[in-house]
Write a protein that holds these residues in place. Structure first.
Motif, PDB file in Angstrom:
ATOM      1  N   ARG A   5      39.669  15.832  67.548  1.00 30.63           N
ATOM      2  CA  ARG A   5      40.650  15.553  68.613  1.00 30.63           C
ATOM      3  C   ARG A   5      40.687  16.689  69.630  1.00 30.63           C
ATOM      4  N   ALA A   6      40.648  17.920  69.145  1.00 32.47           N
ATOM      5  CA  ALA A   6      40.674  19.073  70.048  1.00 32.47           C
ATOM      6  C   ALA A   6      39.424  19.086  70.927  1.00 32.47           C
ATOM      7  N   LEU A   7      38.276  18.789  70.342  1.00 36.42           N
ATOM      8  CA  LEU A   7      37.037  18.752  71.102  1.00 36.42           C
ATOM      9  C   LEU A   7      37.100  17.665  72.178  1.00 36.42           C
ATOM     10  N   ALA A   8      37.570  16.481  71.810  1.00 37.12           N
ATOM     11  CA  ALA A   8      37.716  15.390  72.787  1.00 37.12           C
ATOM     12  C   ALA A   8      38.681  15.784  73.903  1.00 37.12           C
ATOM     13  N   ALA A   9      39.755  16.455  73.541  1.00 32.58           N
ATOM     14  CA  ALA A   9      40.718  16.909  74.553  1.00 32.58           C
ATOM     15  C   ALA A   9      40.058  17.903  75.502  1.00 32.58           C
ATOM     16  N   GLY A  10      39.314  18.838  74.959  1.00 36.25           N
ATOM     17  CA  GLY A  10      38.640  19.822  75.798  1.00 36.25           C
ATOM     18  C   GLY A  10      37.629  19.195  76.739  1.00 36.25           C
ATOM     19  N   MET A  11      36.908  18.198  76.243  1.00 33.70           N
ATOM     20  CA  MET A  11      35.876  17.558  77.054  1.00 33.70           C
ATOM     21  C   MET A  11      36.460  16.627  78.112  1.00 33.70           C
ATOM     22  N   SER A  12      37.735  16.290  77.990  1.00 37.05           N
ATOM     23  CA  SER A  12      38.363  15.395  78.975  1.00 37.05           C
ATOM     24  C   SER A  12      39.434  16.109  79.803  1.00 37.05           C
ATOM     25  N   THR A  13      39.447  17.435  79.744  1.00 31.86           N
ATOM     26  CA  THR A  13      40.403  18.239  80.514  1.00 31.86           C
ATOM     27  C   THR A  13      39.660  18.964  81.624  1.00 31.86           C
ATOM     28  N   ASN A  14      40.170  18.876  82.846  1.00 31.10           N
ATOM     29  CA  ASN A  14      39.480  19.537  83.960  1.00 31.10           C
ATOM     30  C   ASN A  14      39.842  21.025  84.035  1.00 31.10           C
ATOM     31  N   GLU A  15      39.251  21.702  85.002  1.00 31.17           N
ATOM     32  CA  GLU A  15      39.451  23.154  85.118  1.00 31.17           C
ATOM     33  C   GLU A  15      40.887  23.534  85.426  1.00 31.17           C
ATOM     34  N   ASN A  16      41.692  22.576  85.906  1.00 35.09           N
ATOM     35  CA  ASN A  16      43.103  22.842  86.192  1.00 35.09           C
ATOM     36  C   ASN A  16      44.010  22.530  85.009  1.00 35.09           C
ATOM     37  N   GLY A  17      43.420  22.157  83.881  1.00 28.03           N
ATOM     38  CA  GLY A  17      44.204  21.868  82.694  1.00 28.03           C
ATOM     39  C   GLY A  17      44.752  20.452  82.631  1.00 28.03           C
TER      40      GLY A  17
END
Length: 150
Positions: free
Chosen positions: A69-81
């Protein structure tokens, strides 16, 4: 630039690692930046740089669901968070599929949704004909319906 990586999980011993490395290459992002964005949206879990590097190389045991879940969140979060909710759902689904292939040696994984948002995952042997593949999927759909709460 690293060589292209397998996108579908076939023919690779590290399909999830390849998928993440391809994402890093495409986004021109460091693994540390991806780690910074990778927090479990359902709990306090936060990925660590060493785990990320080891996972990409295939040097970690099967990860806990919170890490996926954390990996998926990171991969779908842009540089602005800002996280893309639809992107998160797509990433998580693909990450789970690739993890099943990588750690549980499932050649091809089909997810079948049933009522109430539940689902079952079935491994479909890749050497089956298209007709036989459809039989396996129909069998799984029937099983899923039979298991669904009334």
């Amino acid at each position: 630039m690293m060589p292209p990586h397998a996108q579908d999980g076939r023919g690779s011993k590290t399909p999830l690692g390849d998928y993440v490395q391809t994402h890093l290459d495409r986004e021109e992002m460091s693994s540390r930046e991806l780690v910074r964005r990778s927090r479990d949206p359902e709990g306090p879990g936060k990925l660590q740089p060493q785990w990320m590097n080891d996972m990409i190389r295939g040097d970690v045991p099967p990860p806990a669901l919170w890490r996926l879940r954390a990996l998926a969140a990171g991969m779908s979060t842009n540089e602005n968070g800002v996280r893309d909710a639809a992107g998160y759902a797509r990433q998580l689904k693909e990450i789970k599929r690739l993890a099943a292939i990588q750690w549980y040696e499932l050649e091809e994984v089909v997810e079948i949704e049933i009522e109430g948002g539940a689902w079952v995952t079935v491994s479909v042997p890749p050497d089956l004909s298209e007709e036989d593949r459809l039989k396996v999927v129909k069998w799984a759909e029937t099983m899923a319906r039979d298991l669904a709460p009334e």
